[in-house]
Design a protein around this motif. Sequence first.
Motif, PDB file in Angstrom:
ATOM      1  N   LYS A 109       0.843  -1.194   0.000  1.00 43.82           N
ATOM      2  CA  LYS A 109       0.000   0.000   0.000  1.00 43.82           C
ATOM      3  C   LYS A 109       0.878   1.244   0.000  1.00 43.82           C
ATOM      4  O   LYS A 109       1.951   1.258   0.624  1.00 43.82           O
ATOM      5  N   PRO A 110       0.423   2.322  -0.673  1.00 49.51           N
ATOM      6  CA  PRO A 110       1.187   3.575  -0.614  1.00 49.51           C
ATOM      7  C   PRO A 110       1.053   4.217   0.751  1.00 49.51           C
ATOM      8  O   PRO A 110       0.198   3.861   1.551  1.00 49.51           O
ATOM      9  N   GLY A 111       1.921   5.205   1.001  1.00 46.38           N
ATOM     10  CA  GLY A 111       1.850   5.968   2.243  1.00 46.38           C
ATOM     11  C   GLY A 111       2.932   5.623   3.239  1.00 46.38           C
ATOM     12  O   GLY A 111       3.131   6.343   4.215  1.00 46.38           O
ATOM     13  N   LEU A 112       3.642   4.506   3.024  1.00 46.96           N
ATOM     14  CA  LEU A 112       4.746   4.124   3.903  1.00 46.96           C
ATOM     15  C   LEU A 112       6.046   4.716   3.371  1.00 46.96           C
ATOM     16  O   LEU A 112       6.122   5.146   2.212  1.00 46.96           O
ATOM     17  N   PRO A 113       7.107   4.743   4.192  1.00 49.18           N
ATOM     18  CA  PRO A 113       8.363   5.345   3.722  1.00 49.18           C
ATOM     19  C   PRO A 113       9.092   4.510   2.683  1.00 49.18           C
ATOM     20  O   PRO A 113      10.106   4.959   2.143  1.00 49.18           O
ATOM     21  N   ILE A 114       8.595   3.309   2.403  1.00 46.74           N
ATOM     22  CA  ILE A 114       9.169   2.436   1.380  1.00 46.74           C
ATOM     23  C   ILE A 114       8.138   2.273   0.269  1.00 46.74           C
ATOM     24  O   ILE A 114       6.961   2.050   0.540  1.00 46.74           O
ATOM     25  N   PRO A 115       8.549   2.373  -1.012  1.00 50.84           N
ATOM     26  CA  PRO A 115       7.579   2.276  -2.111  1.00 50.84           C
ATOM     27  C   PRO A 115       6.898   0.914  -2.192  1.00 50.84           C
ATOM     28  O   PRO A 115       7.435  -0.101  -1.736  1.00 50.84           O
ATOM     29  N   SER A 193       3.566   3.690  14.679  1.00 52.16           N
ATOM     30  CA  SER A 193       2.593   2.877  13.950  1.00 52.16           C
ATOM     31  C   SER A 193       1.302   3.663  13.701  1.00 52.16           C
ATOM     32  O   SER A 193       0.688   3.537  12.630  1.00 52.16           O
ATOM     33  N   ILE A 194       0.880   4.472  14.661  1.00 51.60           N
ATOM     34  CA  ILE A 194      -0.283   5.337  14.457  1.00 51.60           C
ATOM     35  C   ILE A 194      -0.037   6.267  13.274  1.00 51.60           C
ATOM     36  O   ILE A 194      -0.883   6.425  12.383  1.00 51.60           O
ATOM     37  N   HIS A 195       1.138   6.860  13.245  1.00 46.92           N
ATOM     38  CA  HIS A 195       1.476   7.774  12.148  1.00 46.92           C
ATOM     39  C   HIS A 195       1.437   7.059  10.806  1.00 46.92           C
ATOM     40  O   HIS A 195       0.880   7.574   9.827  1.00 46.92           O
ATOM     41  N   ARG A 196       2.026   5.857  10.751  1.00 41.84           N
ATOM     42  CA  ARG A 196       2.043   5.119   9.476  1.00 41.84           C
ATOM     43  C   ARG A 196       0.631   4.731   9.058  1.00 41.84           C
ATOM     44  O   ARG A 196       0.303   4.733   7.870  1.00 41.84           O
ATOM     45  N   GLY A 197      -0.216   4.379  10.029  1.00 45.27           N
ATOM     46  CA  GLY A 197      -1.594   4.040   9.702  1.00 45.27           C
ATOM     47  C   GLY A 197      -2.329   5.216   9.072  1.00 45.27           C
ATOM     48  O   GLY A 197      -3.073   5.052   8.100  1.00 45.27           O
ATOM     49  N   ILE A 198      -2.120   6.412   9.611  1.00 41.84           N
ATOM     50  CA  ILE A 198      -2.734   7.611   9.042  1.00 41.84           C
ATOM     51  C   ILE A 198      -2.158   7.903   7.665  1.00 41.84           C
ATOM     52  O   ILE A 198      -2.892   8.242   6.723  1.00 41.84           O
ATOM     53  N   ASP A 199      -0.856   7.748   7.505  1.00 45.63           N
ATOM     54  CA  ASP A 199      -0.229   7.977   6.197  1.00 45.63           C
ATOM     55  C   ASP A 199      -0.821   7.065   5.130  1.00 45.63           C
ATOM     56  O   ASP A 199      -1.108   7.501   4.009  1.00 45.63           O
ATOM     57  N   MET A 232      -8.976   1.801  10.220  1.00 38.45           N
ATOM     58  CA  MET A 232      -8.894   1.625  11.667  1.00 38.45           C
ATOM     59  C   MET A 232      -7.463   1.897  12.138  1.00 38.45           C
ATOM     60  O   MET A 232      -6.543   1.145  11.837  1.00 38.45           O
ATOM     61  N   ILE A 233      -7.288   2.980  12.854  1.00 38.15           N
ATOM     62  CA  ILE A 233      -5.978   3.400  13.357  1.00 38.15           C
ATOM     63  C   ILE A 233      -5.777   2.794  14.742  1.00 38.15           C
ATOM     64  O   ILE A 233      -6.668   2.867  15.590  1.00 38.15           O
TER      65      ILE A 233
END
Length: 350
Positions: A109-115, A193-199, A232-233
């Motif tokens: 999925k997009p939004g993580l620091p790795i493509p 992990s909360i931040h990555r979930g929102i991203d 769901m965060i």
Amino acid sequence: MNDVSPPELRRGWTTGACATAAVKAALDALWGQGAPSRVTITLPRGETPDFLVYDLVQGQGWAEAAIVKDAGDDPDVTHGAVIRARVAPAKPGQGVFFVAGEGVGTVTKPGLPIPVGQPAINPVPRQMIKGVVHDAAATYDQRADVIVTISVEDGAALAEKTWNPRLGIKGGLSILGTTGIVRPFSCSAWIASIHRGIDVARAEGLTHVAGCTGATSEKVVQELFGLSEGAMIDMGDFAGGMLKYLARNPVERVTIGGGIGKLTKLAQGARDLHSGRSQVDFETLSDWLSDPEVARMNTALQAFEKHGERMSMMIAEKAQAQALQLLRGAPVSVDITVINRKGDVIAQTR
């Protein structure tokens, strides 16, 4: 009176640090002389931990080393995991090429620091491993063109106990760490992990997310609003951490769900709802309910059992007001759902 201080909790090492140490051991075996029994690496802040090499095997043109992760006194799901690194020559000019071995996830999925499509090896561990490769190449007069395959024994099963499935990391664990150090009972990993979930939710174009204090409230809220897993965060006790990040990275709507006790603490201004880090102020609750008896109670549930919907609706409204303060005018609407232990909704704001 016993004035002996409790023993200091022992820190441990991240999966990223262990993977880096495994790469160093494998390169020493491949390019150097003999199999090292221990290796030392340098972490981003300059610490130089020493790692025991658990296992090392070598073949024609490749070597593989393993490190057992020691998380110290932190209750980390990956404590004791065997992290392996296999190194082999890459094509000239290819540099360091990362491969997800068995038990290491792939980003979907997009939004993580790795493509998307890449092994779930985070940026700092990648930089640490690249540094080890370049140092070893200089030491042994080799090209720094290396295929690095990281694997974790039973990593796929361990990943089911983490947030990876919800974040779209499939097939195993992430190789993580920004400092290389696991500090016991640190909140930083959960908040990250909360931040990555929102991203990820933002990258998928979701307009409504939810953060809940526990599994029961999460299930109720998800079904109530028909939300996807990605919406769901994993807020847990960190309402403040979630809302502050949403203030900087807004989504149109956020629902906060939880029981009467934790949401009473949020209503009273707590940002961390953990029982060891915040408590209900019964004097204030007594004033809110105009009931002196509440000041002598031990739990918010006791007060709810006496005052019922009047209290639960008041708590929902005050919790909503506190959440809006934390959002600091960001374009995010917030609503509150209060749930009892049976999974019944006992109050909602709009």
